[in-house]
Design a protein around this motif. Structure first.
Motif, short mmCIF file in Angstrom:
data_model
loop_
_atom_site.label_atom_id
_atom_site.label_comp_id
_atom_site.label_asym_id
_atom_site.label_seq_id
_atom_site.Cartn_x
_atom_site.Cartn_y
_atom_site.Cartn_z
N LEU A 50 -11.46 22.73 25.05
CA LEU A 50 -12.36 21.63 25.43
C LEU A 50 -11.95 21.03 26.78
O LEU A 50 -12.80 20.69 27.59
N LEU A 53 -13.32 23.04 29.49
CA LEU A 53 -14.76 22.79 29.65
C LEU A 53 -15.02 21.48 30.38
O LEU A 53 -15.95 21.39 31.18
N TRP A 54 -14.23 20.47 30.11
CA TRP A 54 -14.43 19.18 30.76
C TRP A 54 -14.09 19.24 32.23
O TRP A 54 -14.75 18.63 33.05
N SER A 57 -15.70 23.62 34.03
CA SER A 57 -16.95 24.28 33.67
C SER A 57 -17.86 24.55 34.86
O SER A 57 -18.78 25.36 34.78
N ARG A 64 -22.35 17.62 32.03
CA ARG A 64 -21.60 17.92 30.80
C ARG A 64 -22.03 16.99 29.67
O ARG A 64 -22.31 17.42 28.55
N ILE A 68 -23.74 17.76 26.05
CA ILE A 68 -23.10 17.41 24.78
C ILE A 68 -24.03 16.54 23.94
O ILE A 68 -24.15 16.75 22.72
N VAL A 151 -20.12 25.08 27.12
CA VAL A 151 -20.12 23.69 26.64
C VAL A 151 -21.06 23.57 25.44
O VAL A 151 -20.70 23.00 24.40
N TYR A 155 -19.61 22.79 21.64
CA TYR A 155 -19.95 21.56 20.91
C TYR A 155 -20.76 21.85 19.66
O TYR A 155 -20.70 21.09 18.69
#
Length: 181
Positions: A50, A53-54, A57, A64, A68, A151, A155
């Motif tokens: 994660l 990804l934060w 990405s 983002r 989400i 992402v 999620y």
């Protein structure tokens, strides 16, 4: 009620204790990570994934969070919705934009963001078409398109883990609601 206990510091090896605290909401210990903390190695792997990804990405923070929220709305994950409404508003995403995602409305968004939200919903539904890809690729490079897919899929997976483990909102919080006010 959660199906597994929420790990507390005494349950965690010292090198894992910081992993139950949100990196997007500094200092906030979150139940999802405390639940996953029952398997510390999985927690470390999940947080690493994660975290990538934060930060890596290719998407902006706003992109983002729009993705989400789209995932949380699409799969009905109240926990993820609640966490990321707070993060999104801190980033300047308006309550009107957040409500539009919950209602699956596109008007408040630019064409680029509409393509992103539509792509995110298609990933969740397992129905990404060439048209979805081309619409998003008009605005994002390949790196960011891969990031958007990852992402959305990550999620979706996290939402399913939350559901499977029965993760509840933190005891001090009340659900923000799908119709943010």
């Amino acid at each position: 009620m959660a199906r597994v206990p929420y790990a507390v510091d005494e349950d965690l090896d010292p090198e894992y204790r910081d992993l139950v605290v949100s990196s997007l909401q500094p200092g906030k210990r979150v139940n999802v990570y405390s639940a996953v903390g029952n398997n510390q190695e999985v927690l470390a792997g999940l947080r690493g994934f994660l975290g990538a990804l934060w930060s890596d990405s290719g998407l902006s923070d706003r992109q983002r969070e729009l993705l989400i929220l789209t995932v949380a709305s699409e799969i009905g994950s109240a926990y993820e919705w609640h966490q990321h409404v707070n993060i999104a508003t801190d980033l300047g995403i308006s309550e009107g934009e957040i409500r539009a995602i919950a209602r699956d409305e596109r008007p408040p968004f630019s064409e680029e963001e509409r393509a992103l939200v539509a792509y995110g919903r298609a990933v969740i539904r397992g129905r990404v078409t060439d048209a979805h890809h081309e619409a998003l690729a008009e605005y994002l490079d390949d790196r960011a398109v891969v990031g958007a897919a990852a992402v959305a899929a990550a999620y979706l997976a996290l939402g399913r883990v939350i559901d499977a483990l029965g993760v509840e909102l933190e005891s001090s919080e009340e659900f923000v609601g799908w119709e943010v006010k």
